[in-house]
Design a protein around this motif. Structure first.
Motif: not given
Ligand SMILES: Nc1ncnc2c1ncn2[C@@H]1O[C@H](COP(=O)(O)OP(=O)(O)OP(=O)(O)O)[C@@H](O)[C@H]1O
Ligand SMILES: [Mg+2]
Length: 413
Positions: A16-24, A40-44
């Motif tokens: 859970i980042g400031t720029s993106k949220i990445c699920a693996v 799955g990667v989405k803008p945060s």
């Protein structure tokens, strides 16, 4: 709805980042390798400087990222490992000591847990709690330098532990946000530790290495000496500050500054010719504004140098111990010349970290900003699970990791 569910051998990580949220999603192969089976990667939009500031939009991004990872892996995800970052993360040393009271004085797992518990029961401020307790060395009846005391005979067991702690409120907020998205939290891993698990070789940790993850809102670093974590810290500076500087310096909006940074940006003015320029659209679409690339490089170099000097100041005392140099992760490593600038400023070897020992759908995550996500699933599959963690903090309602067998890198059997 998929037939497969995540379990001990198929796990999911959520960075859970400031720029993106990445699920693996990853599975453990019979040969011990970690296979990436979905991402799955989405803008945060709801995270600032690493901490949750807007729960609803963070939940939205989490659900979208996990949905994509579920579809790709054909797996129903019900629980995740998550990263945590933010300037509230602190590290410190602590000592614990117990008397071995079982009848044959053979040190067992319970004794090791109990001595680490003792070390963890130091007086942290009420608003802080331990996230990781990483044993440095054990002492059995005065004999020091012991990596794993299990099975040894003794009457007194002491331990030196490196504690990584964080703000109770920030940690609970992030966990609550994930559970409100519909997923249980299997474990919480500090971002720099997760990135280090993805990209560092054991030889580097043994020789002494500094890993720096420079993301959108935070710069996280972790120092390993003799195979052990010696220091970790987070600063609330990152790529967003570079974007901000560009926005102010070039008088453009933040979204335009972000685009300019990625398209024309670099870390060193020496990489740019005096007459290089680019054009951006003005307020009226017919306007074209001319910008010298040198001006952009000057703005970026100044901020990147400042970030490097903050880190240099904090790792000063380890400098002579970092024989394996510096390994960089995080999105800012994509800025051309970044590695060279760090090398020039710190005067030690620098490389960009690439995830090691993984296979499967790796091309989706083949960039330095995905190190933490990959490290998370490696952590869960290789070092998590029964026998290498326990919930040690009585006030904590969530599982925490305390890896008490001398090294956090002892693999699950
Ligand atoms: N090609 C590029 N050129 C310049 N900057 C880039 C490039 N690619 C990514 N970045 C920057 O990297 C940052 C995002 O990095 P990353 O994805 O590691 O952050 P994050 O993990 O979401 O945030 P954090 O860990 O700080 O909470 C952004 O500031 C982005 O602009
Ligand atoms: Mg990050």
């Amino acid at each position: 709805m998929f037939l497969r569910k995540n379990n001990e051998d198929i796990i999911a990580g959520l960075d859970i980042g400031t720029s993106k949220i990445c699920a693996v999603v990853a599975e453990k192969r019979d040969n011990g390798e970690v296979k990436i089976i979905g991402a799955g990667v989405k803008p945060s939009h709801g995270i600032r400087k690493g901490v949750v500031v807007n729960v609803e939009s963070t939940i939205e991004s989490i659900i979208d990222a996990v949905n994509d990872a579920e579809k790709m892996s054909k797996t129903d995800i019900n629980s995740v490992y998550i990263t945590i970052t933010g300037s509230h993360i602190k590290s410190s040393g602590a000592k614990g000591s117990i008397i071995i009271s079982n009848k044959d004085n053979i040190i067992n797992d319970d004794d090791i847990r109990s001595v680490i518990d003792k070390a963890c029961n130091i007086s942290l401020p009420d608003d802080m709690e331990v996230i990781h307790s990483l044993p440095q060395e054990y002492v059995v009846d005065g004999q020091d330098g012991i990596k794993n005391p299990k099975g040894m005979i003794g009457t007194q067991l002491d331990v030196d532990v490196h504690l990584i702690s964080g703000s109770v409120a920030s940690e609970r907020n992030i966990i609550k946000t994930v559970t409100s998205s519909g997923f249980d939290v299997e474990g919480v891993v500090v971002q720099s530790l997760a990135s280090s698990i993805a990209v560092l070789k054991q030889e580097e940790r043994d020789s002494g290495v500094l890993l720096i993850d420079i993301g959108g809102g935070t710069t996280d670093f972790i120092v390993f000496v003799d195979g052990l974590v010696r220091h970790s810290e987070v600063f609330a500076v990152g790529g967003d500050h570079i974007t901000n500087d560009i926005s102010i310096g070039l008088k453009v909006s933040i979204p335009i500054a972000e685009k300019i940074k990625k398209k024309y940006g670099c870390s060193l003015t020496s990489m740019v010719g005096r007459d290089e320029e680019f054009f951006i659209e003005g307020a009226l679409s017919t306007d074209k504004i001319r910008i010298p690339r040198m001006k952009l490089a000057e703005i970026m170099q100044m901020r990147i140098e400042e970030i490097i000097s903050i880190i240099a100041k904090h790792v000063d005392s380890y400098e002579s111990l970092l024989s394996a140099g510096i390994v960089l992760t995080g999105g800012c490593c994509n800025i051309p010349g970044f590695e060279q600038l760090v090398k020039a400023k710190m005067d030690i070897p620098v490389r960009i970290g690439k995830p090691l020992d993984i296979c499967g759908q790796v091309e989706v995550l083949d960039a330095p900003e995905f190190a933490a996500s990959i490290g998370l699933v490696k952590f869960g599959l290789l070092y998590g699970g029964e026998g290498s963690y326990y919930a040690f903090s009585p006030k904590s309602i969530f599982k925490k990791f305390s890896l008490y067998f001398g090294s956090i890198f002892r693999k699950k059997g």
